[in-house]
Design a protein around this motif. Structure first.
Motif, PDB file in Angstrom:
ATOM      1  N   TYR A   1      -7.123  -3.996   0.452  1.00  0.00           N
ATOM      2  CA  TYR A   1      -7.677  -4.996   1.349  1.00  0.00           C
ATOM      3  C   TYR A   1      -6.560  -5.437   2.285  1.00  0.00           C
ATOM      4  CZ  TYR A   1      -9.656  -9.386   2.991  1.00  0.00           C
ATOM      5  OH  TYR A   1     -10.119 -10.409   3.787  1.00  0.00           O
ATOM      6  N   LEU A   2      -6.786  -5.291   3.572  1.00  0.00           N
ATOM      7  CA  LEU A   2      -5.797  -5.702   4.566  1.00  0.00           C
ATOM      8  C   LEU A   2      -6.286  -6.987   5.221  1.00  0.00           C
ATOM      9  CD1 LEU A   2      -5.064  -2.244   6.236  1.00  0.00           C
ATOM     10  CD2 LEU A   2      -3.915  -3.321   4.303  1.00  0.00           C
ATOM     11  N   ASN A   3      -5.503  -8.038   5.061  1.00  0.00           N
ATOM     12  CA  ASN A   3      -5.824  -9.363   5.586  1.00  0.00           C
ATOM     13  C   ASN A   3      -5.266  -9.503   6.995  1.00  0.00           C
ATOM     14  OD1 ASN A   3      -4.933 -12.262   6.098  1.00  0.00           O
ATOM     15  ND2 ASN A   3      -6.305 -12.523   4.345  1.00  0.00           N
ATOM     16  N   ALA A   4      -6.086  -9.993   7.908  1.00  0.00           N
ATOM     17  CA  ALA A   4      -5.681 -10.121   9.307  1.00  0.00           C
ATOM     18  C   ALA A   4      -4.419 -10.958   9.478  1.00  0.00           C
ATOM     19  CB  ALA A   4      -6.816 -10.712  10.128  1.00  0.00           C
ATOM     20  N   ASN A   5      -4.256 -11.990   8.666  1.00  0.00           N
ATOM     21  CA  ASN A   5      -3.076 -12.854   8.787  1.00  0.00           C
ATOM     22  C   ASN A   5      -1.809 -12.183   8.287  1.00  0.00           C
ATOM     23  OD1 ASN A   5      -4.550 -15.020   9.859  1.00  0.00           O
ATOM     24  ND2 ASN A   5      -5.121 -15.722   7.820  1.00  0.00           N
ATOM     25  N   GLU A   6      -1.930 -11.376   7.247  1.00  0.00           N
ATOM     26  CA  GLU A   6      -0.744 -10.758   6.639  1.00  0.00           C
ATOM     27  C   GLU A   6      -0.510  -9.325   7.101  1.00  0.00           C
ATOM     28  OE1 GLU A   6      -1.458 -11.116   2.450  1.00  0.00           O
ATOM     29  OE2 GLU A   6      -1.835 -13.267   2.617  1.00  0.00           O
ATOM     30  N   ASP A   7      -1.566  -8.630   7.464  1.00  0.00           N
ATOM     31  CA  ASP A   7      -1.480  -7.199   7.768  1.00  0.00           C
ATOM     32  C   ASP A   7      -1.950  -6.890   9.183  1.00  0.00           C
ATOM     33  OD1 ASP A   7      -0.801  -6.503   4.950  1.00  0.00           O
ATOM     34  OD2 ASP A   7      -2.850  -7.163   4.562  1.00  0.00           O
ATOM     35  N   GLY A   8      -1.801  -7.847  10.079  1.00  0.00           N
ATOM     36  CA  GLY A   8      -2.307  -7.706  11.442  1.00  0.00           C
ATOM     37  C   GLY A   8      -1.816  -6.479  12.172  1.00  0.00           C
ATOM     38  N   ALA A   9      -0.526  -6.160  12.026  1.00  0.00           N
ATOM     39  CA  ALA A   9       0.027  -5.003  12.735  1.00  0.00           C
ATOM     40  C   ALA A   9      -0.595  -3.707  12.223  1.00  0.00           C
ATOM     41  CB  ALA A   9       1.547  -4.968  12.571  1.00  0.00           C
ATOM     42  N   GLU A  10      -0.772  -3.605  10.922  1.00  0.00           N
ATOM     43  CA  GLU A  10      -1.381  -2.403  10.356  1.00  0.00           C
ATOM     44  C   GLU A  10      -2.851  -2.282  10.770  1.00  0.00           C
ATOM     45  OE1 GLU A  10      -1.560   0.147   6.235  1.00  0.00           O
ATOM     46  OE2 GLU A  10      -0.515  -1.774   6.257  1.00  0.00           O
TER      47      GLU A  10
ATOM     48  N   MET B   1       0.848  -1.187   0.000  1.00  0.00           N
ATOM     49  CA  MET B   1       0.000   0.000   0.000  1.00  0.00           C
ATOM     50  C   MET B   1       0.888   1.243   0.000  1.00  0.00           C
ATOM     51  SD  MET B   1      -3.123   0.946   2.572  1.00  0.00           S
ATOM     52  CE  MET B   1      -2.204   1.495   3.983  1.00  0.00           C
ATOM     53  N   ALA B   2       0.508   2.218  -0.785  1.00  0.00           N
ATOM     54  CA  ALA B   2       1.258   3.467  -0.834  1.00  0.00           C
ATOM     55  C   ALA B   2       1.043   4.232   0.469  1.00  0.00           C
ATOM     56  CB  ALA B   2       0.808   4.298  -2.029  1.00  0.00           C
ATOM     57  N   LYS B   3       2.077   4.297   1.285  1.00  0.00           N
ATOM     58  CA  LYS B   3       1.946   4.870   2.628  1.00  0.00           C
ATOM     59  C   LYS B   3       1.563   6.343   2.616  1.00  0.00           C
ATOM     60  CE  LYS B   3       3.123   1.193   4.909  1.00  0.00           C
ATOM     61  NZ  LYS B   3       2.176   0.411   5.603  1.00  0.00           N
ATOM     62  N   SER B   4       1.962   7.063   1.579  1.00  0.00           N
ATOM     63  CA  SER B   4       1.679   8.498   1.546  1.00  0.00           C
ATOM     64  C   SER B   4       0.296   8.808   0.965  1.00  0.00           C
ATOM     65  CB  SER B   4       2.758   9.216   0.733  1.00  0.00           C
ATOM     66  OG  SER B   4       2.733   8.739  -0.603  1.00  0.00           O
ATOM     67  N   GLU B   5      -0.358   7.801   0.424  1.00  0.00           N
ATOM     68  CA  GLU B   5      -1.650   8.007  -0.211  1.00  0.00           C
ATOM     69  C   GLU B   5      -2.750   8.168   0.840  1.00  0.00           C
ATOM     70  OE1 GLU B   5      -4.276   5.941  -3.748  1.00  0.00           O
ATOM     71  OE2 GLU B   5      -2.679   4.809  -2.800  1.00  0.00           O
ATOM     72  N   LYS B   6      -3.604   9.154   0.652  1.00  0.00           N
ATOM     73  CA  LYS B   6      -4.743   9.366   1.552  1.00  0.00           C
ATOM     74  C   LYS B   6      -5.745   8.241   1.353  1.00  0.00           C
ATOM     75  CE  LYS B   6      -7.919  11.504   4.046  1.00  0.00           C
ATOM     76  NZ  LYS B   6      -8.078  11.020   5.380  1.00  0.00           N
ATOM     77  N   THR B   7      -6.174   7.650   2.437  1.00  0.00           N
ATOM     78  CA  THR B   7      -7.180   6.589   2.383  1.00  0.00           C
ATOM     79  C   THR B   7      -8.266   6.885   3.412  1.00  0.00           C
ATOM     80  OG1 THR B   7      -5.969   5.216   3.972  1.00  0.00           O
ATOM     81  CG2 THR B   7      -5.568   4.792   1.608  1.00  0.00           C
ATOM     82  N   TRP B   8      -9.416   6.261   3.187  1.00  0.00           N
ATOM     83  CA  TRP B   8     -10.549   6.374   4.090  1.00  0.00           C
ATOM     84  C   TRP B   8     -10.995   4.976   4.462  1.00  0.00           C
ATOM     85  CZ3 TRP B   8      -9.700   9.430  -0.056  1.00  0.00           C
ATOM     86  CH2 TRP B   8      -9.724  10.802   0.140  1.00  0.00           C
ATOM     87  N   SER B   9     -11.297   4.794   5.728  1.00  0.00           N
ATOM     88  CA  SER B   9     -11.882   3.525   6.162  1.00  0.00           C
ATOM     89  C   SER B   9     -13.401   3.622   6.029  1.00  0.00           C
ATOM     90  CB  SER B   9     -11.505   3.229   7.612  1.00  0.00           C
ATOM     91  OG  SER B   9     -12.198   4.107   8.491  1.00  0.00           O
TER      92      SER B   9
END
Length: 86
Positions: free
Chosen positions: A43-52, A1-9
């Motif tokens: 899409y952030l997967n709990a198994n792969e992106d848990g810390a984020e 994921m582009a860290k500097s990109e603005k995102t909305w949940s």
């Protein structure tokens, strides 16, 4: 994921608009087939992106019960807002 990109949940969209929990998610589900992952949303997967996901939870950006997270980019956000306004 582009860290500097603005995102909305989805939670942020619900709160911004004063909608009940889940309104943005339902809109996302309706639009998902027309979206491109990586362009319109991440899409952030709990198994792969848990810390984020945990950081998003701590920051209050996602619902406490969220397992896997969706973050919308500018085009995805605009499409969801248009759908909700429709």
């Amino acid at each position: 994921m582009a860290k500097s990109e603005k995102t909305w949940s989805l939670k942020e969209i619900d709160q911004e608009r004063g909608n009940s929990k889940g309104a943005a998610f339902l809109a996302f589900k309706q639009l998902k087939d027309s979206f491109d992952e990586g362009r319109d949303f991440y899409y952030l997967n709990a198994n792969e992106d848990g810390a984020e996901i945990e950081k998003l939870r701590r920051d209050g950006r996602i619902y406490e019960t969220t397992v896997n997270a969706i973050l919308l980019t500018e085009p995805g956000y605009a499409a969801v807002i248009d759908y909700l306004d429709g």
